[in-house]
Design an enzyme around this catalytic site. Structure first.
Site, mmCIF file in Angstrom:
data_model
loop_
_atom_site.group_PDB
_atom_site.id
_atom_site.type_symbol
_atom_site.label_atom_id
_atom_site.label_comp_id
_atom_site.label_asym_id
_atom_site.label_seq_id
_atom_site.Cartn_x
_atom_site.Cartn_y
_atom_site.Cartn_z
ATOM 1 N N SER A 207 0.822 -1.260 0.112
ATOM 2 C CA SER A 207 0.189 0.067 0.058
ATOM 3 C C SER A 207 0.901 1.305 0.160
ATOM 4 O O SER A 207 1.552 1.267 -0.789
ATOM 5 C CB SER A 207 -0.982 -0.010 1.123
ATOM 6 O OG SER A 207 -2.064 0.612 1.075
ATOM 7 N N LYS A 211 4.201 1.968 -2.406
ATOM 8 C CA LYS A 211 4.782 3.120 -3.150
ATOM 9 C C LYS A 211 6.413 3.326 -2.639
ATOM 10 O O LYS A 211 7.056 3.752 -3.801
ATOM 11 C CB LYS A 211 3.909 4.219 -3.033
ATOM 12 C CG LYS A 211 2.460 4.262 -3.074
ATOM 13 C CD LYS A 211 1.979 5.567 -2.345
ATOM 14 C CE LYS A 211 0.568 5.407 -2.113
ATOM 15 N NZ LYS A 211 -0.855 4.766 -2.764
ATOM 16 N N GLN A 253 -7.643 6.869 -6.846
ATOM 17 C CA GLN A 253 -6.745 7.723 -6.250
ATOM 18 C C GLN A 253 -6.199 8.652 -7.442
ATOM 19 O O GLN A 253 -5.660 7.700 -8.234
ATOM 20 C CB GLN A 253 -5.942 7.170 -5.327
ATOM 21 C CG GLN A 253 -4.903 8.468 -4.696
ATOM 22 C CD GLN A 253 -4.247 7.985 -3.462
ATOM 23 O OE1 GLN A 253 -3.888 6.776 -3.271
ATOM 24 N NE2 GLN A 253 -4.392 8.796 -2.345
ATOM 25 N N GLU A 261 -3.939 14.129 0.936
ATOM 26 C CA GLU A 261 -3.968 13.177 1.761
ATOM 27 C C GLU A 261 -2.472 13.171 2.698
ATOM 28 O O GLU A 261 -2.618 12.708 3.776
ATOM 29 C CB GLU A 261 -4.074 11.861 1.419
ATOM 30 C CG GLU A 261 -4.394 10.800 2.293
ATOM 31 C CD GLU A 261 -4.650 9.363 1.812
ATOM 32 O OE1 GLU A 261 -5.446 9.375 0.634
ATOM 33 O OE2 GLU A 261 -4.360 8.354 2.388
ATOM 34 N N TRP A 305 -9.848 1.419 -5.592
ATOM 35 C CA TRP A 305 -9.078 2.839 -5.179
ATOM 36 C C TRP A 305 -7.582 2.884 -5.786
ATOM 37 O O TRP A 305 -6.986 3.932 -6.322
ATOM 38 C CB TRP A 305 -9.191 2.940 -3.659
ATOM 39 C CG TRP A 305 -8.561 4.229 -3.105
ATOM 40 C CD1 TRP A 305 -7.424 4.267 -2.509
ATOM 41 C CD2 TRP A 305 -8.934 5.506 -3.470
ATOM 42 N NE1 TRP A 305 -7.071 5.747 -1.995
ATOM 43 C CE2 TRP A 305 -8.029 6.444 -2.577
ATOM 44 C CE3 TRP A 305 -9.827 6.198 -4.239
ATOM 45 C CZ2 TRP A 305 -8.105 7.686 -2.714
ATOM 46 C CZ3 TRP A 305 -10.045 7.677 -4.065
ATOM 47 C CH2 TRP A 305 -9.192 8.270 -3.408
ATOM 48 N N HIS A 341 -7.083 -6.151 0.963
ATOM 49 C CA HIS A 341 -5.955 -5.318 0.701
ATOM 50 C C HIS A 341 -4.903 -5.875 1.715
ATOM 51 O O HIS A 341 -4.985 -5.872 2.856
ATOM 52 C CB HIS A 341 -6.325 -4.049 0.997
ATOM 53 C CG HIS A 341 -5.291 -2.653 0.745
ATOM 54 N ND1 HIS A 341 -4.532 -2.869 -0.544
ATOM 55 C CD2 HIS A 341 -5.058 -1.803 1.470
ATOM 56 C CE1 HIS A 341 -3.785 -1.676 -0.645
ATOM 57 N NE2 HIS A 341 -3.967 -1.016 0.794
HETATM 58 C C1 MCU Z 1 -2.910 2.420 -1.785
HETATM 59 O O1 MCU Z 1 -2.001 3.134 -0.561
HETATM 60 C C2 MCU Z 1 -2.636 4.116 0.245
HETATM 61 C C3 MCU Z 1 -3.541 4.883 -0.442
HETATM 62 O O2 MCU Z 1 -2.866 5.470 -1.314
HETATM 63 C C4 MCU Z 1 -4.449 5.932 0.502
HETATM 64 O O3 MCU Z 1 -5.170 6.647 -0.232
HETATM 65 C C5 MCU Z 1 -5.247 5.181 1.478
HETATM 66 O O4 MCU Z 1 -5.543 6.216 2.579
HETATM 67 O O5 MCU Z 1 -4.185 4.386 2.226
HETATM 68 C C6 MCU Z 1 -3.597 3.407 1.376
HETATM 69 C C7 MCU Z 1 -2.839 2.555 2.487
HETATM 70 O O6 MCU Z 1 -1.468 2.831 2.557
HETATM 71 O O7 MCU Z 1 -3.367 1.590 2.879
HETATM 72 C C8 MCU Z 1 -3.016 1.030 4.169
#
Ligand code: MCU
Length: 394
Positions: A207, A211, A253, A261, A305, A341
């Site tokens: 997540s 990145k 996103q 964010e 997302w 996720h």
């Molecule tokens: C997929 O990574 C992020 C996402 O970019 C955000 O918008 C969301 O709030 O959180 C995701 C994440 O890190 O989930 C653990």
């Protein structure tokens, strides 16, 4: 902008016996560089002078050029190597002290190594691994938030990286974490007692940390295998494709949302959030900085997302960079939706094992050349987004 020292030796001998320049001998981006608008995914082989590279040996400086663009417009400046890095091992804790320009910071990682003499391959896991790491590979837990905070937009300039380089340092949190990975490798190189083979290092995260794992692979050339998981927008998705999905009515996103964010991207990226075609690069090129080293991108079609078409199309396009370099088997993409996720699904285990076996353990022979999704209706077509051909680099 400071140029990174990407190679250890002064020169390397290229495919045809020619001399490859070291990355710090590549041209610096002109201070007055101004990006040209491009609604398609930009040509990763196009140089600043408007010509395309034709030889594999030219990738060093082309990669350096793309890295400079990404630093200037999206992630901020990656510092030159610090004056000193020292490390000490106590049990499974490796403590690392970095000194630069009269200041110092310390942080630590925890290492879970297999029993035996080693040295062992290892995977550096942002926050902890959410992929299965085989028992003959060490796991190194990196608390990336300690280096660059990521609570919300108020986290800008906070964390140990900024204690060292100042709260006004342009590097975004993701680049600060990559710098942390670079220092972990420095420390491991100086600590044989840690029993880690620094020529066989991977990096992973899921997540937001996925990145970050992609950015670490892009900037730290001593990482042999990069394993971003469900990184989505800001990771394996292309900004242009995420915007297209939003136009088609999908809740993904986008650049304009992500800057509200968190501080994963730099301040200079904000000017592009509502005019993405003006950004001179996209994330097929961020991924391309990993090339010719190994990259397996793991995604999840059940998570809207993340931008399913945006990640698939972006990484399908990134794969062309490895194709041009003659090493298509060094990059794979797998996307399944049979799990929630950051929960591992066995449907992707064979692909992950193929990459770990080949690039970390060194025994693998399974196919690692694939771009796969379980959703055949994503609506990505090369013709709509790629107006360049894949060169056969000599
Ligand atoms: C997929 O990574 C992020 C996402 O970019 C955000 O918008 C969301 O709030 O959180 C995701 C994440 O890190 O989930 C653990």
């Amino acid at each position: 902008m400071a140029l990174r020292l990407f190679c250890q030796s002064l020169f390397a001998i290229g495919a045809l016996g020619s001399v490859i320049p070291r990355a710090d001998q590549c041209a610096a981006l002109p201070a007055n560089h101004s990006p040209k608008a491009n609604s398609k995914l930009p040509d990763p082989f196009l140089q600043l002078d408007g010509t395309r590279i034709t030889k594999k040996d030219e990738w060093t400086c082309q990669r350096n050029y793309l890295s400079q663009l990404i630093q200037k417009y999206e992630l901020g400046e990656y510092p030159a190597p610090p004056e000193s890095v020292t490390a000490s091992l106590s049990g499974s804790t490796l403590s690392i002290t970095v000194r630069d320009k009269g200041k110092s910071i310390s942080f630590s990682v925890s290492i879970r190594a297999p029993s035996g003499a080693g040295p062992f391959p290892a995977i550096i896991a942002y926050g902890g691994a959410s992929i299965p790491i085989p028992s003959n590979v060490a796991t190194i837990i990196f608390n990336n938030d300690d280096i660059g905070q990521q609570m919300n937009t108020g986290s800008r300039g906070k964390g140990k990286f900024y204690d060292l380089y100042g709260s006004g340092a342009t590097a975004s949190a993701m680049l600060a974490w990559a710098w942390g990975v670079d220092r972990i490798v420095d420390a491991l190189e100086k600590t044989p007692a840690a029993k880690i083979d620094t020529k066989r290092l991977g990096v992973t995260g899921c997540s937001r940390n996925g990145k970050g794992a992609l950015v670490a692979g892009a900037f730290v050339e001593r990482i042999a295998l990069t394993l971003p998981q469900e990184s989505g927008s800001g990771g394996s998705a292309c900004w242009r494709l995420s915007d297209e999905m939003k136009r088609r009515g999908t809740n993904v996103q986008t650049a304009s949302q992500i800057i509200t964010e968190n501080v994963w991207l730099s301040k200079s990226f904000e000017q592009f959030a509502n005019r993405v075609p003006n950004l001179p690069i996209d994330h097929h090129e961020l991924a391309g900085l990993v090339a010719p080293r190994a990259l397996l991108v793991i995604e999840n079609t059940s998570q809207v997302w993340l931008g399913n078409m945006a990640t698939y199309g972006c990484m399908k396009t990134a794969h062309k960079i490895w194709e041009a370099l003659g090493v298509p088997g060094n990059m794979g993409f797998t996307q399944t939706g049979d799990h929630s996720h950051c929960q591992w699904s066995s449907s992707q285990s064979a692909e992950l094992t193929a990459f770990i076996d080949k690039f970390l353990i060194g025994t693998g022979t399974a196919n690692t050349n694939f771009v796969k999704t379980d959703n055949s209706n994503l609506g990505f077509s090369d013709n709509d987004w790629v107006d360049w051909t894949v060169p056969t680099l000599a």
